[in-house]
Each structure stands twice: as C-alpha cells, then as structure tokens.
Enzyme design. Structure first.
Site, PDB file in Angstrom:
ATOM      1  N   ASP A 269     -25.093 -35.636 -65.513  1.00  0.00           N
ATOM      2  CA  ASP A 269     -25.247 -35.921 -65.808  1.00  0.00           C
ATOM      3  C   ASP A 269     -24.471 -35.654 -66.443  1.00  0.00           C
ATOM      4  O   ASP A 269     -23.747 -35.958 -66.542  1.00  0.00           O
ATOM      5  CB  ASP A 269     -25.503 -35.624 -65.806  1.00  0.00           C
ATOM      6  CG  ASP A 269     -26.124 -35.492 -65.531  1.00  0.00           C
ATOM      7  OD1 ASP A 269     -26.076 -36.165 -65.527  1.00  0.00           O
ATOM      8  OD2 ASP A 269     -26.696 -35.729 -65.867  1.00  0.00           O
TER       9      ASP A 269
ATOM     10  N   THR B 220     -25.859 -37.809 -70.897  1.00  0.00           N
ATOM     11  CA  THR B 220     -24.650 -38.446 -70.366  1.00  0.00           C
ATOM     12  C   THR B 220     -24.707 -39.954 -70.630  1.00  0.00           C
ATOM     13  O   THR B 220     -25.775 -40.546 -70.576  1.00  0.00           O
ATOM     14  CB  THR B 220     -24.582 -38.165 -68.865  1.00  0.00           C
ATOM     15  OG1 THR B 220     -24.611 -36.758 -68.679  1.00  0.00           O
ATOM     16  CG2 THR B 220     -23.376 -38.761 -68.233  1.00  0.00           C
ATOM     17  N   ILE B 221     -23.495 -40.504 -70.747  1.00  0.00           N
ATOM     18  CA  ILE B 221     -23.415 -41.962 -70.864  1.00  0.00           C
ATOM     19  C   ILE B 221     -22.500 -42.491 -69.763  1.00  0.00           C
ATOM     20  O   ILE B 221     -21.559 -41.818 -69.347  1.00  0.00           O
ATOM     21  CB  ILE B 221     -22.894 -42.445 -72.243  1.00  0.00           C
ATOM     22  CG1 ILE B 221     -21.489 -41.912 -72.574  1.00  0.00           C
ATOM     23  CG2 ILE B 221     -23.898 -42.128 -73.332  1.00  0.00           C
ATOM     24  CD1 ILE B 221     -20.339 -42.782 -72.195  1.00  0.00           C
TER      25      ILE B 221
ATOM     26  N   SER C  29     -20.068 -36.893 -71.116  1.00  0.00           N
ATOM     27  CA  SER C  29     -21.330 -36.190 -71.327  1.00  0.00           C
ATOM     28  C   SER C  29     -21.153 -34.863 -72.046  1.00  0.00           C
ATOM     29  O   SER C  29     -20.088 -34.252 -72.002  1.00  0.00           O
ATOM     30  CB  SER C  29     -21.978 -35.921 -69.962  1.00  0.00           C
ATOM     31  OG  SER C  29     -23.107 -35.086 -70.061  1.00  0.00           O
TER      32      SER C  29
ATOM     33  N   MET D 114     -26.875 -42.841 -64.678  1.00  0.00           N
ATOM     34  CA  MET D 114     -26.955 -41.537 -65.335  1.00  0.00           C
ATOM     35  C   MET D 114     -28.076 -40.652 -64.792  1.00  0.00           C
ATOM     36  O   MET D 114     -28.926 -41.086 -64.059  1.00  0.00           O
ATOM     37  CB  MET D 114     -27.189 -41.731 -66.840  1.00  0.00           C
ATOM     38  CG  MET D 114     -26.017 -42.349 -67.560  1.00  0.00           C
ATOM     39  SD  MET D 114     -24.568 -41.330 -67.434  1.00  0.00           S
ATOM     40  CE  MET D 114     -23.965 -41.807 -65.832  1.00  0.00           C
TER      41      MET D 114
END
Length: 575
Positions: free
Chosen positions: A381, A382-383, A400, A463
C-alpha cells in the site's frame, strides 16, 4: 469499439442476478455501476482527489504532458491527502512513452539508514519488548524516494519547468483547500496515534490540536516553502542540500538514524516492467522489491481455469481466485526482496509452467496449509493516480507513506511526515527480506498497466496493502472474463483474502489455518454460504478494498476513457 471479451446472454443474466447492491435504476450498463465512464478526446486524469485531477488537466492544457501532470497532481495529493501519501514516502511509476512505443518502469523507493546495523536495531527492539519493527517513531523510517522519483520522471520525459508544475500545489498549500469526506475520516483516526511522535506532527497536521473536519479549510505553509525550495533548487535541495541538512540535525537530536549520507547516496532505479499474457491481454508490473509479481503469478495460475463459465462472484470463482492468491502470496512472503541484496527467481515465478504446476494444487476445498513453491525449477500500500495526454503518453503512478500518515515523525518547518516503510523488513537473518543497512524493504505499492497487441490499453491501480495484487487481478478478470467496462470493473463488489504469510515473518512461517476472506456486501449471501461449505472462513468487511483509478485508451475512436473509485473522494475527468 469492442475492447473486451463478450459474455453470453445466459452468463449475463447470471452476472446481473449475482449483484445485491446499488441503484437498480440505470437504463444502461449494470445496475451496480456508480456512474458512467468519463470519455474525452485529448487528455484524461484520474486521482483520489478532485482538485488534484483538475490540477493534472490544467497542467496538460497549458502545454505539459502526462508526466508533468502526474507530478503536479502527486504534489497536490501530498498536500490534500496526507493520510495516504507525501514527499516523506516512496514512489513507483510505469510510463507509456508514445514516442518510442515502450513501457518504462521507475522504482523510487528508499533504503534503510546506513548507520543502523542489524544488531543495533535488534537491541532497540529488545528495549521496546518487540521482535518486529514498530509502526511509528524513528525505527521504521527509510529514505523518502518520492522527490527523486519526480525529478527522474521529469528529466526523462517532462516538458514544463518544475516551477510551473509545482506552483498549483504551492498555491493551495498557502491559501488552503477544503478537506474531503473520507480523507477527513482517516485524518481524524491518525492524529491521536501520531501526535506523540518526535517533531511537529501536531503543529503541522492539526487545527488547534484537532484533525480538520470535512469541508474545513486546511493550509500547510511549511510544505509550501519546501515545494518552493524544490521548484527553485531541484532534487539536490532534498538529497544534497538544506533539507537534508535539517533532517540530519533533527535525527541526531531526537534519536533517529537517517543521516545526510543516506540522502546523498540515494538513487532511484529505472527497471524493465515484467508482464504475462492473460487471454490476449498483457498485465505489466514492476519487479521486486514491490509485490506486483504476485498479480502476475495469480494470472498464470488462473488461466488454467474457466472463470467466465464459473460466473462472477460465485462460490466457484471466488474460491479459485482466493486459492490462487494463497499460492502466490506464499511465494511473495519467501522470495520478494530488494534485488540488490537477493536475486528473486523472477522468470520462474511468472512462467506458465510454474503457474500450471501451482494450479494443480487447487482443489474443491479451501487449503488450510500452503507452502511456497520452487520457482527455481522454472527459471529461463497510499494513493494511486493516472494521467494521459494528447500525444498518447500514459502514466501509472503510485505513492505512499505506508501506514496512512506514516511514522508520525515531522521535522519542524518542512511540512511532511516520514514514511514507516521500514516496518516491512523481516528480522529473520535467513530471510530474503531481512533488515540490512542501505537496503530497500519489501514494498506493497504497485502501479499496473495493460497492453493488447503491443498497444497501450489500460493504466490502473488499486490501493490497500496486500489488497493491491488481488485488486489488480479482480479488475482485469472483471473486464476480460465478465465483460465489464472500466467503471463497472471498479464498482463491482470486491473480496480480499487475509492471513497469508507475510514478508516480515520468519523464513519457516507458513499459512496453516487457511486465513479468511472478507467480502463487500454486494457479494450475495448464497456465495458466502457456498464458500463456507468449501471450508473458507468468510467475514463482511467495511472498507479496506482499495482505491481504484483507471484510464483506458480507445484506439478505434481516438479517445480516453476514465474511471474513478466510488469508495473514495476521487474523480476522473478529461477534455
């Protein structure tokens, strides 16, 4: 344009009957879809925050490309969604370069402190009464790689000046932005945990000591100043200049281990993405220290089964998917690590032959014990956010802090929190992922990319820690086997299997109780009951199923199609 495999009328009816969620009043597509896909001719952006999406589009409208837009949006997300990312964390990206017609992979993850030996860390953990690394504080901090990732991407592909790229995020940091609903929820959960950590977390990330609430205007002038320094002086300010000096001084004064030398020695790595074919579609991932190869391993197992005939979210299909996940994740726990310290048997792990042999282990009942395999026999994992531009460039980018807002450690005046990615090291000296100074820990964040017939098709990500490879597979299977469009594939009810052996565990640890499956409420109870009858433990879970963003290239119509996660605050938009 017919992009994906069709489903028979009978299978379509079964598919629709399997859903127990959502609107029922859509006149087109599946009734569980949250909205239609977004379609645009010139450019597309999909991020987890609408303002970041608009920044990406504005960047491309003023002459920037998809790479410039990705950096601009990521800078904004570090400000607007500090619960998931920021420049104290790591970055990975897959870029489709339209000029060369080639995929490029970037590993911009950081390494452990050179001054912290294994024995020193073990002693620190003993003092804390732990055998593993803690989630917060100084010990799990590794060098942040995101800033170097930005400048590597920009140097190789960028068009606009970094001063222009970072200016929108600087403006929002100074003038403020309204906090969105889900981000506010996670922010509120993080503040009590992280406020006690060394530094200025509370002064940087709270308003009068409290997390901002939905709709409240939040500013981060310290981060604005840091971004201004980066825009003016480049990566050297962060890794060889005044920011590195401030971090070194703070760490020495507060019992941390990062030093100026750790930053000066940091470098990102350009890597070759690795891919496997699944029914004519090639899924591309980055090699370890990330976990993307697990998705490829799952696909090599799953291609030995007819998931379409089983039906979507039936007991048979979920059982097969979960069992494939169990097998791939035991290999993940044993073999995935920093390639500079341990050579993962990559080609063996993702070979069709190995996938075929592992598929033979899947029976009618849930496996309780699963061991890692022997991929060496098959060696040869966050974008999350994504952008695409008028020239055909596409970027799949993930970034992340690891655990939400990371370690909680904030150097006063810099405006960002350090990641706690080092928590993912093992303390087993015989493990591939064992802690060593200057080593990259196992990393959960993975971008994905799909090609078909050598052409770019879908840039996407999902994610959520160990959910990510499971999510990558579910999205691909939803489109290829069940005929869903890009938005439907993300809106469809998800599942995740938990309890597998982790790369932080000892080398002789194995999955022995089968773990358990969590499902969203859209999975019908008849399926839950069927899974229980096969020996699975099944639970309903709230949240934790990921944050999906995606862009598809429609080659026939010359457009981009965008999709955004209905479970998050994000937006897909184009022009």
């Amino acid at each position: 344009m017919k992009l994906l495999s069709s489903v028979s009328l009978l299978a379509s009816a079964a598919l629709l009957a399997s859903f127990a969620v959502a609107a029922y009043d859509r006149v087109t597509g599946h009734d569980f879809a949250s909205r239609s896909e977004v379609i645009a001719q010139h450019a597309m952006a999909a991020t987890s925050h609408p303002l970041a999406t608009q920044i990406a589009l504005d960047t491309m409208k003023k002459g920037g490309n998809a790479i410039d837009a990705a950096i601009a949006a990521n800078a904004a997300l570090g400000l607007m969604e500090p619960t998931g990312n920021g420049i104290g964390g790591d970055l990975y990206a897959i870029v489709w370069d339209a000029k060369t017609g080639k995929l490029h992979g970037l590993n911009a993850s950081g390494r452990s402190p050179l001054s912290l030996s294994y024995d020193m860390l073990a002693h620190e953990l003993e003092q804390l009464g732990r055998t593993d690394l803690p989630p917060y504080g100084m010990l799990p901090i590794s060098v942040p790689g995101a800033v170097d990732g930005w400048f590597e991407l920009h140097e190789k592909f960028g068009k606009l000046q970094m001063t222009s790229i970072l200016q929108p995020a600087i403006d929002y940091a100074e003038q403020g932005f309204p906090v969105t609903e889900l981000i506010a929820y996670y922010w509120n959960r993080s503040v009590p945990l992280l406020s006690p950590q060394p530094g200025d977390f509370k002064g940087t990330f709270t308003i009068d000591g409290k997390a901002p609430v939905k709709g409240q205007i939040f500013k981060n002038p310290a981060l604005a100043n840091t971004y201004k320094t980066l825009a003016k002086e480049g990566r050297k300010a962060f890794y060889n200049g005044e920011i590195a000096v401030k971090i070194d001084r703070f760490m020495r004064e507060n019992g941390g281990y990062l030093r100026f030398a750790d930053f000066a020695n940091h470098r990102s790595t350009w890597v070759e993405p690795v891919g496997v074919d699944y029914k004519g579609y090639t899924l591309w991932e980055l090699p370890p220290n990330g976990q993307g190869v697990a998705a490829l391993q799952m696909l090599q197992i799953l291609k030995n089964f007819d998931l379409q005939a089983m039906g979507f979210n039936t007991p048979e299909s979920i059982h097969t998917l979960v069992e494939a996940k169990k097998l791939a994740f035991e290999d993940r726990a044993k073999f995935y690590a920093d390639q500079d310290f341990h050579k993962t048997p990559l080609q063996g792990l993702i070979s069709e032959e190995y996938g075929r042999e592992r598929a033979k282990l899947i029976g009618e009942r849930a496996a309780k014990r699963v061991d890692a395999g022997n991929p060496h026999l098959y060696e040869g994992d966050t974008i999350y956010m994504t952008t695409a531009d008028k020239d055909g460039n596409m970027v799949s980018l993930i970034q992340s802090n690891y655990r939400g807002m990371g370690s909680g450690v904030v150097v006063p005046g810099l405006g960002f929190v350090f990641q706690d990615r080092g928590q993912l090291f093992s303390m087993d000296k015989n493990h591939a992922n064992v802690y060593q100074p200057g080593k990259r820990p196992f990393n959960t964040i993975i971008p994905a990319f799909i090609t078909k017939d050598g052409k770019p098709l879908v840039s996407y990500g999902v994610m959520g820690g160990a959910m990510q490879p499971q999510g990558h597979v579910q999205i691909l299977v939803n489109m290829v086997d069940y005929g869903m469009n890009l938005q439907e594939a993300g809106d469809a009810a998800r599942w995740q299997h938990l309890g597998s052996t982790e790369p932080t565990d000892g080398q002789q640890t194995y999955l022995t109780n089968g773990g358990y499956i969590e499902v969203e409420r859209g999975v019908p109870y008849s399926t839950v009951r069927g899974l229980m009858q096969k020996g699975h433990e099944v639970r309903y879970g709230l949240g934790g199923y990921g944050g999906y963003q995606a862009i598809m290239k429609d080659h026939e119509n010359g457009t981009y199609i965008g999709a955004s996660e209905s479970r998050k605050d994000g937006q897909a938009a184009g022009y």
